[in-house]
Design an enzyme around this catalytic site. Structure first.
Site, PDB file in Angstrom:
ATOM      1  N   HIS A   1     -25.644   6.956 -28.934  1.00 26.38           N
ATOM      2  CA  HIS A   1     -24.658   7.648 -29.767  1.00 26.38           C
ATOM      3  C   HIS A   1     -23.337   6.889 -29.744  1.00 26.38           C
ATOM      4  O   HIS A   1     -22.732   6.624 -30.788  1.00 26.38           O
ATOM      5  CB  HIS A   1     -24.449   9.079 -29.274  1.00 26.38           C
ATOM      6  CG  HIS A   1     -23.333   9.791 -29.986  1.00 26.38           C
ATOM      7  ND1 HIS A   1     -23.550  10.706 -30.985  1.00 26.38           N
ATOM      8  CD2 HIS A   1     -21.988   9.717 -29.839  1.00 26.38           C
ATOM      9  CE1 HIS A   1     -22.392  11.158 -31.432  1.00 26.38           C
ATOM     10  NE2 HIS A   1     -21.422  10.567 -30.741  1.00 26.38           N
ATOM     11  N   GLU A   2     -22.865   6.546 -28.545  1.00 27.30           N
ATOM     12  CA  GLU A   2     -21.599   5.817 -28.459  1.00 27.30           C
ATOM     13  C   GLU A   2     -21.724   4.425 -29.071  1.00 27.30           C
ATOM     14  O   GLU A   2     -20.797   3.925 -29.709  1.00 27.30           O
ATOM     15  CB  GLU A   2     -21.145   5.725 -27.006  1.00 27.30           C
ATOM     16  CG  GLU A   2     -20.802   7.065 -26.375  1.00 27.30           C
ATOM     17  CD  GLU A   2     -19.762   7.845 -27.168  1.00 27.30           C
ATOM     18  OE1 GLU A   2     -18.892   7.221 -27.820  1.00 27.30           O
ATOM     19  OE2 GLU A   2     -19.815   9.085 -27.150  1.00 27.30           O
TER      20      GLU A   2
ATOM     21  N   HIS B   1     -21.100   4.556 -32.726  1.00 26.42           N
ATOM     22  CA  HIS B   1     -19.696   4.420 -33.133  1.00 26.42           C
ATOM     23  C   HIS B   1     -19.304   2.951 -33.195  1.00 26.42           C
ATOM     24  O   HIS B   1     -18.647   2.500 -34.138  1.00 26.42           O
ATOM     25  CB  HIS B   1     -18.788   5.148 -32.149  1.00 26.42           C
ATOM     26  CG  HIS B   1     -18.845   6.642 -32.246  1.00 26.42           C
ATOM     27  ND1 HIS B   1     -18.688   7.322 -33.431  1.00 26.42           N
ATOM     28  CD2 HIS B   1     -19.023   7.589 -31.297  1.00 26.42           C
ATOM     29  CE1 HIS B   1     -18.776   8.625 -33.213  1.00 26.42           C
ATOM     30  NE2 HIS B   1     -18.983   8.812 -31.924  1.00 26.42           N
TER      31      HIS B   1
ATOM     32  N   GLU C   1     -19.251  11.390 -36.672  1.00 30.27           N
ATOM     33  CA  GLU C   1     -20.094  11.889 -35.589  1.00 30.27           C
ATOM     34  C   GLU C   1     -21.545  12.046 -36.031  1.00 30.27           C
ATOM     35  O   GLU C   1     -22.474  11.792 -35.268  1.00 30.27           O
ATOM     36  CB  GLU C   1     -19.560  13.219 -35.063  1.00 30.27           C
ATOM     37  CG  GLU C   1     -18.235  13.105 -34.344  1.00 30.27           C
ATOM     38  CD  GLU C   1     -18.301  12.193 -33.130  1.00 30.27           C
ATOM     39  OE1 GLU C   1     -19.383  12.099 -32.505  1.00 30.27           O
ATOM     40  OE2 GLU C   1     -17.281  11.583 -32.806  1.00 30.27           O
TER      41      GLU C   1
END
Length: 569
Positions: free
Chosen positions: A426-427, A430, A464
């Site tokens: 997930h990070e 980004h 997100e």
């Protein structure tokens, strides 16, 4: 035709980057209507820079003394509660260097495996503080970490959970134990083969052909190097890591895994004679998918006095994991003395204190093979030879997480974050968006805090939602896992309750993207290519403006995907 968008100042972009990373640590239960509402709980994480939300449950751990080998100490676990919880799960894990001594704490009988001892207890909690004490005994010298987790078993939510740890280095002589632990440079673990109770590997099948060769990073699956000429000496083996995984685990026991480490930079070091200096004899990378290595050199003497192999948490120049001081983690094998011919080291295991660093490192390898780029870089916006890497910062006991920043282009993971591959990816999602956008970042509003199943803003839902979609796309699922072993399935359609509707809700955006890529676009490469050429501030802009401009379907089939996830334009 591309539209011109002005880049935001670096400082603002950095703030936006921090503010847009909270989904990994702020995703509430799907039944959030009965969850603690934002603002009603005040238990803050220890780290000043932590992006974790305020919680209704907290846990702290402490030792009354630093034991040396053979000595006992009292471990105190304090659970702070600000709301009633019918079934709270308390889990305590001791490292192999410590053992429970007696059990008058009310915790379950400890289970023991290669990762140490685990014990737990289900508690009915009311507001206040609950204290549990247990005796522990030091049985081995070296770095050690005690961990405790508290969570609401029935409603997994970081606002209803807490994690804490104690790090120490156990000494042998009286008074020689110290606070903290240093594992940045360490020897290999004394393990030769997978032990009992190991779960099968979680494979992430590449969704696109491997790119061509590139000097800057991994290119294609590499097998063991071919046999070298007889004049050379080769050192071979397989590099592996034992770790605990939230995926496949639960609140009171994560899945034990034993997997090869792919695409790690390795160096063969040696001393030709006992009195000579250390020389770099060969370099390479571990094999993709199998962790194999075969390093060869031409000796200058008939017998090489010493040889050893060093493994570092860096893959070419494409990704790395560093400690709080920016240093790569390295595991080195024990020295092989008086070598005159090729040798096999068999299975070589990462140091146990570094297992989370290596787990995060290998998780990024899974994303690499599913990144959807048309170049040998992370994103098609970058050309071969000019790639920028993904960097992860982690260290034992870290409270500096969980987020990615645009200013330093670095992911910060807290202590147990690497246990969740979904959190790591997930990070990295980004970071990938930042590379696709070539450093530009949307002006994100109403995103701190934000929750995966609640509407925030369309800009927050977009940034997100994309990061969540990257994670789900990599692992072919829709279930989010947290580092403590809790999980939540975010699959949804128009009949799903407990998840807000529309494109301001990141869960809806994530699953809509996932279905567009798999059911309409034939993968996400074309979508990522579009995003590398024109940048979006919302899912609406992505779908209505940019997809038709770049030849991606927005017709009935695509709109039905959106409609199924309650997004209508």
């Amino acid at each position: 035709m591309s539209r011109i968008r002005l880049r935001r100042p670096t400082v603002l972009a950095a703030l936006a980057g921090i503010g847009t990373c909270l989904a990994t640590i702020a995703a509430p239960s799907a039944s959030a209507g009965t969850s603690a509402q934002a603002g009603t709980c005040t238990i803050a994480p220890k780290g000043k820079e932590s992006e974790a939300p305020l919680s209704c449950l907290g846990v702290t751990t402490s030792l009354d003394r630093l034991p040396t080998v053979g000595e006992q100490a009292t471990l105190t676990v304090n659970v702070t509660v600000q709301t009633s919880v019918k079934r709270a799960g308390l889990s305590v894990q001791l490292p192999p260097a410590l053992r429970m001594s007696g059990n008058d704490s009310g915790l379950t009988a400890a289970t023991t495996d290669a990762f140490g001892q685990r014990t737990s207890r289900v508690l009915a909690l009311t507001p206040g503080t609950r204290t549990i004490k247990l005796k522990v005994k030091a049985v081995a010298a070296g770095p050690a970490q005690i961990q405790a987790d508290i969570s609401d078993i029935d409603r997994p939510d970081p606002r209803r959970a807490g994690h804490d740890s104690v790090e120490l280095t156990i000494g042998r002589a009286n008074g020689s134990s110290t606070k903290g632990m240093s594992v940045t440079k360490a020897d290999t673990a004394p393990v030769q083969s997978p032990g009992p109770g190991i779960h099968p590997p979680r494979l992430a099948t590449p969704k696109a052909p491997a790119p061509g060769s590139a000097a800057s990073g991994p290119a294609s699956p590499r097998a063991t190097a071919p046999a070298a000429p007889s004049a050379q000496v080769c050192v071979s083996g397989t590099y592996r890591n034992r770790f605990q995984s939230a995926e496949g685990g639960s609140w009171n026991g994560k899945a034990n895994r034993d997997e090869p480490v792919s695409n790690a930079n390795i160096t063969l070091w040696g001393k030709p004679t006992a009195n000579s200096g250390t020389q770099k004899l060969a370099t390479g990378m571990t094999g993709n998918g199998d962790g194999r290595f075969n390093l060869c050199y031409t000796p200058s003497t008939s017998v090489t006095a010493k040889l050893w192999v060093e493994f570092q948490t860096q893959a070419g120049g494409m990704w790395s994991v560093v400690d709080g001081n920016g240093r790569l983690y390295s595991t080195a094998t024990y020295s092989q003395d008086n070598v005159s011919r090729g040798i096999s080291l068999g299975n070589v295991y990462a140091n146990s204190g570094q297992s989370r660093a290596w787990h995060a490192f290998d998780t990024l390898n899974k994303l690499w093979w599913n990144r959807g780029s048309t170049t040998n870089c992370w994103a098609g916006s970058q050309s071969d030879g000019r790639c920028t890497p993904i960097t992860v910062q982690w260290y034992p006991g870290s409270t500096d997480g969980t987020y990615w920043t645009t200013s330093e282009d670095k992911i910060h993971l807290a202590d147990n974050d690497p246990d969740s591959e979904h959190t790591t990816v997930h990070e990295a999602g980004h970071a990938l968006m930042g590379k696709l956008y070539n450093g530009w970042w949307p002006n994100v509003t109403n995103c701190s805090p934000h929750y995966v199943n609640r509407a925030s803003s369309t800009s927050c839902g977009w940034t997100e939602g994309f990061a969540n979609a990257v994670s789900f796309h990599t692992f072919n699922d829709t279930t989010y896992y947290w580092g403590n072993g809790s999980s939540l399935n975010l699959a949804n359609d128009r009949t799903t309750t407990g998840i807000d509707q529309g494109d301001a809700c990141e869960a809806r955006v994530a699953t809509a993207l996932l279905d567009l890529w798999s059911q309409v676009d034939g993968g996400w490469t074309r979508s990522n290519t579009m995003m590398s050429k024109t940048w979006q501030s919302s899912f609406r802009e992505y779908f209505l403006t940019d997809r038709p401009t770049y030849g991606l379907d927005t017709g009935a089939k695509a709109r039905n995907v959106l409609y199924n996830h309650t997004i209508q334009y």
